[in-house]
Design a protein around this motif. Structure first.
Motif, PDB file in Angstrom:
ATOM      1  N   LEU A 175     -19.112  17.402  -0.064  1.00 42.61           N
ATOM      2  CA  LEU A 175     -17.932  17.003  -0.823  1.00 42.61           C
ATOM      3  C   LEU A 175     -17.313  15.767  -0.180  1.00 42.61           C
ATOM      4  O   LEU A 175     -16.933  15.790   0.990  1.00 42.61           O
ATOM      5  N   SER A 176     -17.226  14.679  -0.952  1.00 42.11           N
ATOM      6  CA  SER A 176     -16.519  13.492  -0.472  1.00 42.11           C
ATOM      7  C   SER A 176     -15.019  13.699  -0.670  1.00 42.11           C
ATOM      8  O   SER A 176     -14.597  14.171  -1.718  1.00 42.11           O
ATOM      9  N   LEU A 177     -14.241  13.316   0.361  1.00 44.03           N
ATOM     10  CA  LEU A 177     -12.810  13.597   0.313  1.00 44.03           C
ATOM     11  C   LEU A 177     -11.990  12.414   0.817  1.00 44.03           C
ATOM     12  O   LEU A 177     -12.277  11.845   1.868  1.00 44.03           O
ATOM     13  N   ASP A 178     -10.972  12.061   0.038  1.00 37.45           N
ATOM     14  CA  ASP A 178      -9.926  11.155   0.491  1.00 37.45           C
ATOM     15  C   ASP A 178      -8.627  11.953   0.414  1.00 37.45           C
ATOM     16  O   ASP A 178      -8.058  12.123  -0.671  1.00 37.45           O
ATOM     17  N   ILE A 214      -6.398  19.152   7.960  1.00 44.98           N
ATOM     18  CA  ILE A 214      -7.262  20.191   7.398  1.00 44.98           C
ATOM     19  C   ILE A 214      -7.379  21.367   8.368  1.00 44.98           C
ATOM     20  O   ILE A 214      -7.346  22.536   7.965  1.00 44.98           O
ATOM     21  N   GLY A 215      -7.505  21.053   9.663  1.00 46.20           N
ATOM     22  CA  GLY A 215      -7.593  22.113  10.657  1.00 46.20           C
ATOM     23  C   GLY A 215      -6.359  22.982  10.673  1.00 46.20           C
ATOM     24  O   GLY A 215      -6.432  24.227  10.679  1.00 46.20           O
ATOM     25  N   GLU A 216      -5.197  22.358  10.673  1.00 48.41           N
ATOM     26  CA  GLU A 216      -3.936  23.110  10.799  1.00 48.41           C
ATOM     27  C   GLU A 216      -3.545  23.803   9.507  1.00 48.41           C
ATOM     28  O   GLU A 216      -3.046  24.937   9.524  1.00 48.41           O
ATOM     29  N   GLU A 217      -3.770  23.143   8.359  1.00 50.64           N
ATOM     30  CA  GLU A 217      -3.295  23.680   7.092  1.00 50.64           C
ATOM     31  C   GLU A 217      -4.280  24.617   6.398  1.00 50.64           C
ATOM     32  O   GLU A 217      -3.900  25.441   5.576  1.00 50.64           O
ATOM     33  N   ILE A 218      -5.576  24.481   6.715  1.00 51.68           N
ATOM     34  CA  ILE A 218      -6.581  25.291   6.011  1.00 51.68           C
ATOM     35  C   ILE A 218      -7.364  26.193   6.973  1.00 51.68           C
ATOM     36  O   ILE A 218      -7.407  27.415   6.803  1.00 51.68           O
ATOM     37  N   ILE A 219      -7.977  25.590   7.989  1.00 52.36           N
ATOM     38  CA  ILE A 219      -8.870  26.380   8.847  1.00 52.36           C
ATOM     39  C   ILE A 219      -8.102  27.385   9.698  1.00 52.36           C
ATOM     40  O   ILE A 219      -8.484  28.564   9.791  1.00 52.36           O
ATOM     41  N   LYS A 220      -7.020  26.938  10.311  1.00 52.62           N
ATOM     42  CA  LYS A 220      -6.291  27.819  11.220  1.00 52.62           C
ATOM     43  C   LYS A 220      -5.155  28.580  10.548  1.00 52.62           C
ATOM     44  O   LYS A 220      -4.479  29.392  11.185  1.00 52.62           O
ATOM     45  N   ASN A 221      -4.938  28.286   9.286  1.00 46.80           N
ATOM     46  CA  ASN A 221      -3.824  28.914   8.570  1.00 46.80           C
ATOM     47  C   ASN A 221      -4.167  30.334   8.117  1.00 46.80           C
ATOM     48  O   ASN A 221      -5.215  30.544   7.546  1.00 46.80           O
ATOM     49  N   GLY A 255     -16.897  13.530  -5.183  1.00 43.50           N
ATOM     50  CA  GLY A 255     -15.738  14.227  -4.641  1.00 43.50           C
ATOM     51  C   GLY A 255     -14.466  13.778  -5.308  1.00 43.50           C
ATOM     52  O   GLY A 255     -14.468  13.355  -6.471  1.00 43.50           O
ATOM     53  N   PHE A 256     -13.366  13.828  -4.561  1.00 48.50           N
ATOM     54  CA  PHE A 256     -12.083  13.445  -5.142  1.00 48.50           C
ATOM     55  C   PHE A 256     -11.092  13.017  -4.075  1.00 48.50           C
ATOM     56  O   PHE A 256     -11.238  13.296  -2.893  1.00 48.50           O
ATOM     57  N   TYR A 311      -3.984  20.918  -3.540  1.00 50.48           N
ATOM     58  CA  TYR A 311      -5.110  21.077  -4.457  1.00 50.48           C
ATOM     59  C   TYR A 311      -6.386  21.376  -3.682  1.00 50.48           C
ATOM     60  O   TYR A 311      -7.208  22.195  -4.124  1.00 50.48           O
ATOM     61  N   LEU A 312      -6.567  20.730  -2.531  1.00 50.18           N
ATOM     62  CA  LEU A 312      -7.765  20.987  -1.730  1.00 50.18           C
ATOM     63  C   LEU A 312      -7.858  22.462  -1.356  1.00 50.18           C
ATOM     64  O   LEU A 312      -8.938  23.062  -1.422  1.00 50.18           O
ATOM     65  N   LYS A 313      -6.729  23.057  -0.982  1.00 55.67           N
ATOM     66  CA  LYS A 313      -6.725  24.488  -0.651  1.00 55.67           C
ATOM     67  C   LYS A 313      -7.221  25.331  -1.819  1.00 55.67           C
ATOM     68  O   LYS A 313      -8.072  26.208  -1.652  1.00 55.67           O
TER      69      LYS A 313
END
Length: 310
Positions: A244-247, A303-310, A262-263, A269-271
């Motif tokens: 997935l390409s991400l900006d 991404i680490g703080e808001e998605i992976i570690k959340n 990607g987008f 929205y990514l979550k």
């Protein structure tokens, strides 16, 4: 027990029912085909990705930069040498090849390089294989593109035997081993091998032989069909991985806008998108940050703080 349950990279990345995230090198934004690839910066960001809980770092095998048809040189360095360098500067994160081109590399060399990297990294290698699709490379290597499917199958089966068998006897078009052995053997006498795209193989062949499948992002309905067919093709649960390409926009509520594969979007929205992928059965997503307009360090951290570690 899955045959790779004791393989560190496989166990780190592929947790049934829980999707993980990885990053594709280069860990930088670049608008043209060639990135800066400052090694100190790449290592610093690789360590940050590990600290933030990303499961894998992926490198690509791109022998020649095709500026006319593709416009992306990837991480530029030979993937075996580059990932060995990353292995020496990280501890736990898996090291993925997405993917080694079977058409241009000899099976014995692939088997030995893969076994060597898997050993020195502490069983962290996830090996993607592909047939290649850049026309200039087939010309440069003097390889008939129409034969890439059979070369892929030969390579796949040869490397698996070289890892597993002691002093194997192998006679194929490109390999003739009647004495001797390939060393080192992987610690588990096998390494997870993922078929990339179709690699000119039938869906049935991929499901039967591959240890997992790596493919591209698609519309939700279409990806669900692909995952469903993949799950039906094997008696055991085999991983499904996509890129997935991400900006990542600094506005958390920024609505998605399409970019190549990607987008561009905000974290909210990514979550929700990643949650959908997990519910569909995607096991791992390889994020590419080539088109990032923000500092890549910030994106990795968010991404680490808001998605992976959340």
């Amino acid at each position: 027990m899955h045959k790779f349950k004791k393989h560190h990279g496989f166990n780190k990345v592929l947790k049934r029912g829980k999707m993980t995230l990885g990053l594709s090198f280069p860990l930088e934004d670049y608008r043209k085909s060639v990135p800066k690839m400052d090694l100190a910066t790449q290592v610093e960001r690789a360590k940050l990705a590990e600290e933030m809980g990303f499961a894998a770092l992926w490198a690509r095998d791109i022998p020649l930069n095709d500026t006319v048809n593709f416009g992306d040189a990837g991480q530029m360095y030979d993937p075996w040498i580059f990932q060995s360098y990353i292995a020496a500067h990280t501890e736990e994160i898996a090291l993925g090849m997405g993917s080694i081109i079977t058409t241009f590399r000899h099976p014995i060399d692939i088997a030995k390089s893969a076994a060597s990297l898997d050993r020195i990294s502490g069983e962290r290698l996830l090996l993607g294989l592909a047939t290649g699709d850049r026309p200039i490379e087939f010309d440069a290597y003097r390889v008939d593109k129409s034969r890439r499917a059979e070369i892929f199958r030969e390579t796949f089966h040869v490397i698996k035997r070289l890892w597993h068998d002691d002093e194997p006897r192998i006679s194929t078009e490109h390999v003739n081993i009647w004495t001797g052995d390939m060393l080192p053997k992987p610690a588990l006498y096998d390494i997870p091998v993922f078929v990339t795209g179709s690699s000119s193989q039938t869906h049935e062949w991929i499901a039967e032989n591959g240890d997992g499948w790596m493919t591209y992002p698609r519309a939700r309905d279409m990806q669900e069909i692909f995952i469903g067919r993949w799950r039906q093709g094997s008696e055991v649960h085999k991983p499904f991985i996509q890129s997935l390409s991400l900006d990542l926009h600094e506005d958390p509520d920024y609505k998605p806008q399409q970019i190549h594969l990607g987008f561009r979007t905000g974290i909210n929205y990514l979550k929700s998108y990643l949650q959908e992928l997990e519910e569909m059965g995607v096991d791992h997503v390889m994020l590419g940050l080539k088109f990032s307009k923000r500092p890549v360090d910030e994106v990795i951290q968010e991404i680490g703080e808001e998605i992976i570690k959340n």
